[in-house]
Design an enzyme around this catalytic site. Structure first.
Site, PDB file in Angstrom:
ATOM      1  N   LYS A 219       0.835  -1.210   0.000  1.00 49.95           N
ATOM      2  CA  LYS A 219       0.000   0.000   0.000  1.00 49.95           C
ATOM      3  C   LYS A 219       0.875   1.267   0.000  1.00 49.95           C
ATOM      4  CE  LYS A 219      -3.077   2.994   0.551  1.00 49.95           C
ATOM      5  NZ  LYS A 219      -4.406   3.307   0.129  1.00 49.95           N
ATOM      6  N   CYS A 273      -3.309  10.920   1.409  1.00 53.28           N
ATOM      7  CA  CYS A 273      -2.652   9.624   1.166  1.00 53.28           C
ATOM      8  C   CYS A 273      -1.289   9.818   0.512  1.00 53.28           C
ATOM      9  CB  CYS A 273      -3.525   8.762   0.269  1.00 53.28           C
ATOM     10  SG  CYS A 273      -5.188   8.607   0.896  1.00 53.28           S
TER      11      CYS A 273
END
Ligand code: SAJ
Length: 429
Positions: A219, A273
């Protein structure tokens, strides 16, 4: 029928990821308890409404609540499956390398530990530094010495623990939750199998099994890869500006090469993010993450470069109109969200630029932002939210920061060729 369907799922953290995930499980018949510490969020969801903007989500939540499959509450209750979907921001620190703050995860784990029972499955969805999944297993084992956990009991543990990070794009969350491949990283093979079976209940993409550390790093790697690539585009835009080359034409030509795919420059990298996750890697392995750190710095410096361009454009305007001074120059900013066609202004480089112009420019500042109804408090008294038409009529210097589709359709003909138009997205040709 999926073997889990009679299970009760608690989703801890009802934000941009937790709420769509909770609604998705509820919509296919699971009994879902959504847990959030914010009473306003809990009340909003229980009334069938939502507190965020995401296409298709309100309908999903409304029907899940009215079918009785989704209920929000403030404290976790006994369940069979727990999904942890709380934020992992950066710690506010004066260090040159910011560090991840995992305190929300720790609090969520402490809040579920008391209601855990043998056979439960705990899934960490939050983007996390490598080692966090093992850490949550350790935290739970300290709180619950009466149960066994996979970090020391492996396959035979009473509780299964896995990391299954989300990879959905804001604005397309529902579609991507269903269709993206899902990474499944269990602390043991059994943990992975159980988590994979759960997600297969609605995920049409592949559930790819790996270990927890690789899932955590995957991720982080995806978002870091994008950050590094955007940094390359941003650096190119600064270089091209210096040597008088149109960077967008350059990129479109270079991208005709079969193995080149350069991303687009912009005013900087925003959102919670891509501008955050690379620091998780850099803070863990600082001496070996030079490229990643530099890319972060390149992207973080881009708003300052844009601010200087806007100031230069204002000076150009005064040079072209010697009867005026900077106090008379009206600057218009098009777009303050962190990217196109969403309402999210968190960590937005465009908003940062607007704030700095509102502090540093002595004349009026107008903002056009079709996706928000009012400006954030810290800028509201120094800038005015106006329509496209007003901006076009009153603006002396125009600054395009976000490529919203409303702006793409606009001609921007009046000042296009002049030195008073700053286009950070290359949409004005
Ligand atoms: N941006 C550019 N140039 C580009 C592309 C993006 O300047 O060519 C900027 C955008 O304007 C924005 C920022 O980058 O400020 C991030 O936007 P984005 O669309 O690249 O990504 P996010 O933050 O909306 O979502 C990302 C996605 N990750 C990847 O594409 C690798 C998404 O799949 C993740 O689930 C999400 O982060 C997340 O939650 O981690």
């Amino acid at each position: 029928m999926n073997k889990f369907k009679s299970s009760k799922i608690s989703v801890v953290g009802l934000g941009y990821i937790g709420l769509p995930t909770a609604a998705m499980f509820a919509s296919i018949g699971f009994n879902v308890m959504g847990v959030d510490i914010n009473k306003k969020v809990v009340d909003t969801i229980n009334s069938g409404k939502i507190h965020i903007i995401e296409p298709g989500l309100e309908e999903l939540v409304k029907s899940a609540v009215s079918d009785g499959n989704l209920l929000a509450c403030l404290e976790p209750e006994v369940s069979d499956i727990f999904l942890i979907s709380v934020p992992t921001p950066l710690e506010s620190t004066y260090d040159d390398v910011p560090k991840p703050d995992v305190s929300y995860i720790k609090n969520a784990i402490t809040s579920i530990a008391g209601v855990l029972k043998k056979g439960d499955l705990v899934i960490l969805e939050s983007t996390s530094p490598v080692g966090t999944t093992e850490q949550i297993s350790k935290w739970m084992s300290i709180e619950r010495p009466d149960l066994t956990f996979p970090h020391y009991s492996g396959e035979s543990a009473d509780i299964s623990v896995a990391h299954c990070p989300e990879r959905v794009l804001p604005g397309k969350v529902i579609n991507e939750l269903i269709n993206n491949d899902r990474i499944i990283g269990g602390l043991s093979s059994r943990c992975s199998r159980r988590a994979s079976d759960l997600f297969k209940s609605f995920v049409k993409g592949e559930c790819i099994i790996t270990n927890a550390r690789t899932a955590e790093m995957a991720k982080l790697t995806e978002n870091t890869c994008r950050d590094v690539q955007i940094a390359f585009a941003n650096e190119l835009s600064v270089i091209c500006d210096k040597i008088e080359i149109d960077v967008w034409e350059l990129i479109s030509i270079a991208n005709r090469h079969p193995r080149i795919n350069i991303l687009q420059p912009g005013p900087g990298v925003g959102g919670h993010c891509i501008a955050v996750d690379p620091w998780f890697i850099v803070s863990q392995v600082p001496n070996d993450s030079q490229l990643i750190k530099t890319a972060r710095e390149v992207n973080d410096k881009k708003p300052t470069w844009v601010v200087n361009k806007i100031k230069l454009a204002a000076e150009n305007y005064v040079n072209e109109h010697p009867e005026k001074n900077l106090h008379d120059v009206t600057i218009v900013i098009y777009g303050v969200t962190f990217k196109a066609n969403i309402d999210d202004i968190r960590e937005s480089p465009s908003l940062e630029i607007a704030e700095r112009i509102s502090d540093e420019h002595p004349g009026p500042l107008l903002i056009v932002e079709p996706n928000i109804k009012e400006l954030p408090k810290n800028i509201a008294h120094k800038a005015k939210l106006v329509s496209m038409k007003t901006a076009e009529d009153l603006g002396d210097v125009e600054v395009l920061l976000v490529d919203h589709h409303e702006f793409m359709q606009q001609k921007f003909t009046r000042r296009i060729a002049s030195k008073t138009f700053v286009d950070t997205r290359g949409i004005v040709q």
